[in-house]
Design an enzyme around this catalytic site. Sequence first.
Site, PDB file in Angstrom:
ATOM      1  CE  LYS A 216      34.023  40.779  45.124  1.00 45.18           C
ATOM      2  NZ  LYS A 216      34.885  41.661  45.904  1.00 45.18           N
ATOM      3  NE  ARG A 251      40.727  42.417  42.483  1.00 45.35           N
ATOM      4  CZ  ARG A 251      40.108  41.251  42.309  1.00 45.35           C
ATOM      5  NH1 ARG A 251      38.795  41.193  42.354  1.00 45.35           N
ATOM      6  NH2 ARG A 251      40.801  40.145  42.116  1.00 45.35           N
TER       7      ARG A 251
HETATM    8  N1  HH2 Z   1      37.718  40.834  45.584  1.00 43.00           N
HETATM    9  C1  HH2 Z   1      38.231  39.646  45.205  1.00 43.00           C
HETATM   10  C2  HH2 Z   1      39.617  39.450  45.147  1.00 43.00           C
HETATM   11  N2  HH2 Z   1      40.470  40.450  45.435  1.00 43.00           N
HETATM   12  N3  HH2 Z   1      40.821  42.694  46.096  1.00 43.00           N
HETATM   13  C3  HH2 Z   1      40.338  43.881  46.488  1.00 43.00           C
HETATM   14  N4  HH2 Z   1      41.173  44.880  46.795  1.00 43.00           N
HETATM   15  N5  HH2 Z   1      38.985  44.111  46.585  1.00 43.00           N
HETATM   16  C4  HH2 Z   1      38.076  43.144  46.305  1.00 43.00           C
HETATM   17  O1  HH2 Z   1      36.856  43.400  46.427  1.00 43.00           O
HETATM   18  C5  HH2 Z   1      38.557  41.862  45.897  1.00 43.00           C
HETATM   19  C6  HH2 Z   1      39.972  41.661  45.812  1.00 43.00           C
HETATM   20  C7  HH2 Z   1      37.310  38.545  44.879  1.00 43.00           C
HETATM   21  O2  HH2 Z   1      36.857  38.596  43.582  1.00 43.00           O
HETATM   22  P1  HH2 Z   1      37.386  37.700  42.357  1.00 43.00           P
HETATM   23  O3  HH2 Z   1      38.693  38.182  41.902  1.00 43.00           O
HETATM   24  O4  HH2 Z   1      36.304  37.693  41.356  1.00 43.00           O
HETATM   25  O5  HH2 Z   1      37.508  36.241  42.916  1.00 43.00           O
HETATM   26  P2  HH2 Z   1      38.697  35.431  43.619  1.00 43.00           P
HETATM   27  O6  HH2 Z   1      39.025  36.034  44.910  1.00 43.00           O
HETATM   28  O7  HH2 Z   1      38.083  34.082  43.812  1.00 43.00           O
HETATM   29  O8  HH2 Z   1      39.877  35.437  42.760  1.00 43.00           O
END
Ligand code: HH2
Length: 275
Positions: A216, A251
Amino acid sequence: MSSTFAVRWPRPSVMGILNVTPDSFSDGGSYSSTVDAVDAARRMLADGAALVDVGGESTRPGADVVSVDEELRRIVPVLEPLSGSPVSVDTSRAEVARRAIELGAAMVNDVSALRREPELAGVVADGGVDVCLMHMRGTPRTMQDEPRYDDVVADVASFLEERLAFAVGAGIPEDCVCLDPGIGFGKTPAHNLELLRRLDRIAALGRPVLVGVSRKSTLARVLGEPGAVGSDAASVGAAVAAFDRGATLFRVHDVRPHVEALAAAAAVERGRVVT
Ligand code: HH2
């Protein structure tokens, strides 16, 4: 479900991220085919992930909403061959979760904490699966518009407490719920760091805490880099700091270094090699 959450997902457990979206924060568009995505999931499990989080809708700040059909079109071909492997589905949609549970998903990871489609609670309860309730201020489209809190930790804790009560009221057993402060979801870097620093306040709500800090942008800011993506080494450091403050689930994108670092941190906490 006969086991408890702590048995299903012992602390620490790593959740590998599998975004099958063209526009995610850090790995959007990484998988050019379903075969690549399924291979990546299998690699994460071989590297020690307790489960793989499959998502078909980006939650990046300003991201566009996708239709239910499109979300299903992205994730079903990945979930089908992974049937029998531990997976969660990163969705806020009842219909998407229902299909994923049919295909074997053991957890629903809902960044809206059952607010976008409250009927998702019934799907989770009927499916007998786990759910992650995450804090987000606003929606992905609006969440980074000047986020302000009186006390970010108290505000996030009271939100999660209310959503836990909603979930339990809707028939989800308390033992099936984990809570997530939502790093990067409507928060400045200072808010994110304060939430991680005082994560014990979120853990004190009595449910396992999931943390998603991997890659992040706050981590890039810590290193004085204004770029959007934090490094994997910084991600591991933040995960270990979160573990020390009580986090259970992590995660992450780069599974193996997290598994190794968290195994070492857990051994230090125990003062013994084996559990
Ligand atoms: N962060 C993202 C997506 N889903 N779920 C939980 N529970 N906690 C988080 O911090 C979280 C999440 C965002 O990260 P990323 O998967 O890298 O990106 P995107 O949402 O664009 O798929």
